[in-house]
Design a protein around this motif. Structure first.
Motif, PDB file in Angstrom:
ATOM      1  N   TRP A 172     -12.306  -6.004   4.465  1.00 59.76           N
ATOM      2  CA  TRP A 172     -12.299  -4.742   3.542  1.00 59.76           C
ATOM      3  C   TRP A 172     -10.946  -4.241   3.933  1.00 59.76           C
ATOM      4  CZ3 TRP A 172     -17.038  -1.572   1.387  1.00 59.76           C
ATOM      5  CH2 TRP A 172     -17.513  -2.423   1.213  1.00 59.76           C
TER       6      TRP A 172
ATOM      7  N   ASP B 133      -6.621   0.750   0.868  1.00 63.76           N
ATOM      8  CA  ASP B 133      -5.157   0.394   0.565  1.00 63.76           C
ATOM      9  C   ASP B 133      -4.712   1.761  -0.552  1.00 63.76           C
ATOM     10  OD1 ASP B 133      -2.629  -0.937   0.087  1.00 63.76           O
ATOM     11  OD2 ASP B 133      -3.653  -1.854  -1.484  1.00 63.76           O
TER      12      ASP B 133
ATOM     13  N   GLY C  53      -1.189   0.694  -2.560  1.00 64.27           N
ATOM     14  CA  GLY C  53      -2.255  -0.487  -4.031  1.00 64.27           C
ATOM     15  C   GLY C  53      -1.042  -1.829  -3.891  1.00 64.27           C
TER      16      GLY C  53
ATOM     17  N   TYR D 144      -2.035  -4.677  -2.111  1.00 60.79           N
ATOM     18  CA  TYR D 144      -2.854  -5.177  -1.368  1.00 60.79           C
ATOM     19  C   TYR D 144      -3.040  -6.201  -2.897  1.00 60.79           C
ATOM     20  CZ  TYR D 144      -2.909  -4.835   3.840  1.00 60.79           C
ATOM     21  OH  TYR D 144      -2.153  -4.841   4.747  1.00 60.79           O
ATOM     22  N   GLY D 145      -3.275  -5.306  -3.658  1.00 64.18           N
ATOM     23  CA  GLY D 145      -3.276  -6.917  -4.891  1.00 64.18           C
ATOM     24  C   GLY D 145      -3.185  -7.506  -4.888  1.00 64.18           C
TER      25      GLY D 145
ATOM     26  N   ALA E  29      -5.663  -9.440  -3.448  1.00 65.99           N
ATOM     27  CA  ALA E  29      -7.113  -9.524  -3.531  1.00 65.99           C
ATOM     28  C   ALA E  29      -6.661 -10.787  -5.102  1.00 65.99           C
ATOM     29  CB  ALA E  29      -7.265  -7.972  -4.515  1.00 65.99           C
TER      30      ALA E  29
ATOM     31  N   GLU F 273     -10.469  -8.060  -7.443  1.00 66.67           N
ATOM     32  CA  GLU F 273     -10.846  -7.137  -8.651  1.00 66.67           C
ATOM     33  C   GLU F 273     -10.205  -5.844  -8.091  1.00 66.67           C
ATOM     34  OE1 GLU F 273      -7.354  -4.916 -11.090  1.00 66.67           O
ATOM     35  OE2 GLU F 273      -8.044  -6.874 -10.908  1.00 66.67           O
ATOM     36  N   PRO F 274      -9.261  -5.356  -7.583  1.00 68.20           N
ATOM     37  CA  PRO F 274      -9.137  -4.103  -6.231  1.00 68.20           C
ATOM     38  C   PRO F 274     -10.241  -3.162  -7.162  1.00 68.20           C
ATOM     39  CG  PRO F 274      -7.442  -4.618  -6.981  1.00 68.20           C
ATOM     40  CD  PRO F 274      -7.810  -5.467  -7.780  1.00 68.20           C
TER      41      PRO F 274
ATOM     42  N   ARG G 223     -11.005   0.720  -7.459  1.00 65.45           N
ATOM     43  CA  ARG G 223     -10.480   2.396  -7.190  1.00 65.45           C
ATOM     44  C   ARG G 223     -10.961   3.008  -7.377  1.00 65.45           C
ATOM     45  NH1 ARG G 223      -7.259  -1.358  -9.983  1.00 65.45           N
ATOM     46  NH2 ARG G 223      -4.818  -1.589  -9.238  1.00 65.45           N
TER      47      ARG G 223
END
Length: 228
Positions: free
Chosen positions: A88, A91, A94, A96-97, A100, A106-107, A109
């Motif tokens: 987990w 982020d 952003g 680490y998109g 992932a 898919e991250p 949000r």
């Protein structure tokens, strides 16, 4: 100019002899890189904790800006996946998109007023502790024993009224069951007073400026079993 001589005791100077340094001992876990002597360096806090090498599985990555801390963490997480471990990542930047998506994930949000909910009470283990962490962040202090007890009793009451969610816990704390008060040898008014400050802090997540993140059941697009 000749540098000044270095002075040390024989006990300390003996440790500077190069042949007293050896390669890191073999250990299971993730390969991080090579040490100064060319040996393979592995570090896995979970393996070390399981074998009693450390007292907890936490680790801290420290270094100057631009020296590869983020790159190390990303490769470390990727290599941990080979051992079946999930990660987990909080982020806010952003960054680490791409990692992932390399996992096919898919991250998620989560933001105030957003359309994605993450129910902290969905976790099979530690849901109550995560809820307590949210309260501690809101209050800016640790929970008192009577407040912990009020939260525990409210979670038990809310679970009997339907899906266990933060709004359900808030309602149970603001309207406690008489049976819950009797269980801890007190009255309903006292139990309400014990948990009222916590309930109001959680209410901010339900109807306040932080609503829209943790105020309902987890959204269908959120996969809590994803690798990242």
């Amino acid at each position: 100019m000749t540098p000044p001589a270095h002075r040390a005791t024989t006990a300390h100077l003996g440790a500077a002899h190069p042949f007293l340094a050896t390669n890191a001992p073999p250990a299971p876990g993730v390969v991080v890189g090579r040490d100064l002597l060319g040996g393979v360096f592995r570090h896995d806090p979970f393996e070390l904790y399981a074998h009693g090498g450390v007292s907890n599985p936490n680790m801290v990555v420290i270094g100057q800006i631009g020296r590869g801390k983020s790159a190390f963490v990303k490769t470390f997480l990727w290599r941990q996946s080979a051992f079946g471990r999930l990660a987990w990542v909080v982020d806010p930047k952003g960054e680490y998109g791409p990692l992932a998506r390399a996992w096919g994930v898919e991250p998620v949000r989560v933001r105030p007023g957003g359309g994605v909910r993450l129910n902290p009470l969905d976790l099979p283990q530690g849901g109550g502790e995560l809820l307590a962490s949210l309260v501690r962040s809101s209050l800016g202090r640790p929970l008192l024993p009577r407040e912990h007890t009020a939260v525990d009793l409210a979670m038990a009451d809310a679970s009997g009224r339907g899906p266990l969610t933060v709004p359900g816990v808030v309602e149970a704390m603001l309207n406690p069951e008489p049976a819950s008060a009797r269980a801890i040898r007190t009255d309903r008014a006292t139990l309400l007073a014990d948990g009222r400050e916590v309930a109001l802090a959680l209410r901010r997540l339900v109807r306040g400026d932080l609503a829209g993140m943790f105020d309902g059941e987890t959204s269908p697009e959120v996969d809590l079993d994803a690798p990242l």
